[in-house]
Design a protein around this motif. Sequence first.
Motif, PDB file in Angstrom:
ATOM      1  N   MET A 120       0.827  -1.213   0.000  1.00 30.59           N
ATOM      2  CA  MET A 120       0.000   0.000   0.000  1.00 30.59           C
ATOM      3  C   MET A 120       0.857   1.257   0.000  1.00 30.59           C
ATOM      4  SD  MET A 120      -3.355  -1.021   2.304  1.00 30.59           S
ATOM      5  CE  MET A 120      -2.570  -0.651   3.815  1.00 30.59           C
ATOM      6  N   VAL A 121       1.948   1.246   0.749  1.00 31.94           N
ATOM      7  CA  VAL A 121       2.852   2.401   0.762  1.00 31.94           C
ATOM      8  C   VAL A 121       3.459   2.605  -0.619  1.00 31.94           C
ATOM      9  CG1 VAL A 121       5.056   3.237   1.677  1.00 31.94           C
ATOM     10  CG2 VAL A 121       3.329   2.329   3.227  1.00 31.94           C
ATOM     11  N   ALA A 122       3.827   1.529  -1.285  1.00 33.53           N
ATOM     12  CA  ALA A 122       4.403   1.639  -2.631  1.00 33.53           C
ATOM     13  C   ALA A 122       3.396   2.248  -3.609  1.00 33.53           C
ATOM     14  CB  ALA A 122       4.853   0.264  -3.120  1.00 33.53           C
ATOM     15  N   VAL A 123       2.152   1.845  -3.512  1.00 30.32           N
ATOM     16  CA  VAL A 123       1.122   2.402  -4.399  1.00 30.32           C
ATOM     17  C   VAL A 123       0.949   3.891  -4.140  1.00 30.32           C
ATOM     18  CG1 VAL A 123      -1.372   2.387  -4.873  1.00 30.32           C
ATOM     19  CG2 VAL A 123      -0.103   0.241  -4.774  1.00 30.32           C
ATOM     20  N   VAL A 124       0.922   4.287  -2.874  1.00 28.53           N
ATOM     21  CA  VAL A 124       0.767   5.701  -2.523  1.00 28.53           C
ATOM     22  C   VAL A 124       1.965   6.507  -3.018  1.00 28.53           C
ATOM     23  CG1 VAL A 124       0.684   7.315  -0.584  1.00 28.53           C
ATOM     24  CG2 VAL A 124      -0.767   5.293  -0.586  1.00 28.53           C
ATOM     25  N   VAL A 125       3.159   5.979  -2.858  1.00 29.84           N
ATOM     26  CA  VAL A 125       4.363   6.689  -3.314  1.00 29.84           C
ATOM     27  C   VAL A 125       4.319   6.887  -4.822  1.00 29.84           C
ATOM     28  CG1 VAL A 125       6.861   6.441  -3.618  1.00 29.84           C
ATOM     29  CG2 VAL A 125       5.832   6.060  -1.381  1.00 29.84           C
ATOM     30  N   VAL A 126       3.986   5.861  -5.557  1.00 30.83           N
ATOM     31  CA  VAL A 126       3.918   5.975  -7.020  1.00 30.83           C
ATOM     32  C   VAL A 126       2.828   6.958  -7.427  1.00 30.83           C
ATOM     33  CG1 VAL A 126       3.323   4.713  -9.123  1.00 30.83           C
ATOM     34  CG2 VAL A 126       4.917   3.726  -7.501  1.00 30.83           C
ATOM     35  N   ALA A 127       1.697   6.921  -6.722  1.00 29.28           N
ATOM     36  CA  ALA A 127       0.579   7.802  -7.079  1.00 29.28           C
ATOM     37  C   ALA A 127       0.902   9.274  -6.832  1.00 29.28           C
ATOM     38  CB  ALA A 127      -0.661   7.406  -6.290  1.00 29.28           C
ATOM     39  N   PHE A 128       1.696   9.567  -5.809  1.00 31.23           N
ATOM     40  CA  PHE A 128       1.985  10.960  -5.488  1.00 31.23           C
ATOM     41  C   PHE A 128       3.287  11.473  -6.075  1.00 31.23           C
ATOM     42  CE2 PHE A 128      -1.132  10.114  -2.115  1.00 31.23           C
ATOM     43  CZ  PHE A 128      -1.960  11.198  -2.331  1.00 31.23           C
ATOM     44  N   VAL A 129       4.252  10.613  -6.300  1.00 34.14           N
ATOM     45  CA  VAL A 129       5.551  11.064  -6.808  1.00 34.14           C
ATOM     46  C   VAL A 129       5.488  11.382  -8.294  1.00 34.14           C
ATOM     47  CG1 VAL A 129       7.924  10.306  -7.236  1.00 34.14           C
ATOM     48  CG2 VAL A 129       6.892   9.970  -5.001  1.00 34.14           C
ATOM     49  N   THR A 130       4.724  10.654  -9.067  1.00 30.54           N
ATOM     50  CA  THR A 130       4.655  10.898 -10.504  1.00 30.54           C
ATOM     51  C   THR A 130       4.121  12.294 -10.824  1.00 30.54           C
ATOM     52  OG1 THR A 130       4.390   8.539 -10.895  1.00 30.54           O
ATOM     53  CG2 THR A 130       3.766  10.011 -12.685  1.00 30.54           C
ATOM     54  N   PRO A 131       2.995  12.718 -10.265  1.00 30.84           N
ATOM     55  CA  PRO A 131       2.538  14.090 -10.538  1.00 30.84           C
ATOM     56  C   PRO A 131       3.480  15.141  -9.946  1.00 30.84           C
ATOM     57  CG  PRO A 131       0.726  12.786  -9.689  1.00 30.84           C
ATOM     58  CD  PRO A 131       1.966  11.978  -9.542  1.00 30.84           C
ATOM     59  N   LEU A 132       4.086  14.822  -8.832  1.00 25.42           N
ATOM     60  CA  LEU A 132       5.026  15.753  -8.217  1.00 25.42           C
ATOM     61  C   LEU A 132       6.229  15.958  -9.131  1.00 25.42           C
ATOM     62  CD1 LEU A 132       5.671  17.403  -5.673  1.00 25.42           C
ATOM     63  CD2 LEU A 132       6.859  15.403  -4.801  1.00 25.42           C
ATOM     64  N   GLY A 133       6.691  14.894  -9.759  1.00 22.30           N
ATOM     65  CA  GLY A 133       7.808  15.005 -10.699  1.00 22.30           C
ATOM     66  C   GLY A 133       7.458  15.878 -11.891  1.00 22.30           C
ATOM     67  N   ASP A 134       6.226  15.762 -12.375  1.00 22.31           N
ATOM     68  CA  ASP A 134       5.782  16.600 -13.493  1.00 22.31           C
ATOM     69  C   ASP A 134       5.754  18.079 -13.089  1.00 22.31           C
ATOM     70  OD1 ASP A 134       5.523  14.389 -15.110  1.00 22.31           O
ATOM     71  OD2 ASP A 134       3.370  14.153 -14.713  1.00 22.31           O
ATOM     72  N   ARG A 135       5.307  18.353 -11.860  1.00 22.06           N
ATOM     73  CA  ARG A 135       5.275  19.745 -11.393  1.00 22.06           C
ATOM     74  C   ARG A 135       6.675  20.315 -11.239  1.00 22.06           C
ATOM     75  NH1 ARG A 135       0.682  20.203  -6.709  1.00 22.06           N
ATOM     76  NH2 ARG A 135      -1.084  20.337  -8.125  1.00 22.06           N
ATOM     77  N   VAL A 136       7.583  19.522 -10.696  1.00 25.10           N
ATOM     78  CA  VAL A 136       8.969  19.983 -10.534  1.00 25.10           C
ATOM     79  C   VAL A 136       9.592  20.253 -11.897  1.00 25.10           C
ATOM     80  CG1 VAL A 136      11.278  19.290  -9.761  1.00 25.10           C
ATOM     81  CG2 VAL A 136       9.296  18.886  -8.295  1.00 25.10           C
ATOM     82  N   LEU A 137       9.346  19.381 -12.864  1.00 25.32           N
ATOM     83  CA  LEU A 137       9.861  19.594 -14.214  1.00 25.32           C
ATOM     84  C   LEU A 137       9.292  20.871 -14.808  1.00 25.32           C
ATOM     85  CD1 LEU A 137      11.531  18.513 -16.601  1.00 25.32           C
ATOM     86  CD2 LEU A 137       9.470  17.321 -17.355  1.00 25.32           C
ATOM     87  N   ALA A 138       8.005  21.128 -14.591  1.00 29.69           N
ATOM     88  CA  ALA A 138       7.398  22.352 -15.111  1.00 29.69           C
ATOM     89  C   ALA A 138       8.015  23.594 -14.470  1.00 29.69           C
ATOM     90  CB  ALA A 138       5.890  22.330 -14.866  1.00 29.69           C
ATOM     91  N   ILE A 139       8.282  23.533 -13.171  1.00 30.28           N
ATOM     92  CA  ILE A 139       8.915  24.674 -12.484  1.00 30.28           C
ATOM     93  C   ILE A 139      10.308  24.918 -13.036  1.00 30.28           C
ATOM     94  CG2 ILE A 139       9.837  25.445 -10.269  1.00 30.28           C
ATOM     95  CD1 ILE A 139       7.425  24.003  -8.958  1.00 30.28           C
TER      96      ILE A 139
END
Length: 71
Positions: free
Chosen positions: A34-53
Amino acid sequence: MLGMNLEYLMAKARLLFKSEEGASAIEYAIVVAMVAVVVVAFVTPLGDRVLAIFNNVLTTLGGTAVARPTP
């Protein structure tokens, strides 16, 4: 001799069914999944935001934007 071995096997089987170590290991595995699923679900959009910044900063400084790398 056979009766003693059968009693020994039955005693071991009872201990196996009373043991909670296997259940604890399964519970920990479920929590890790469950922790792995949560990490994947939140890190992927976060990576896109960091790339956009970073792309925004880069283009503001006169550079060219970087595309998201493909896996």
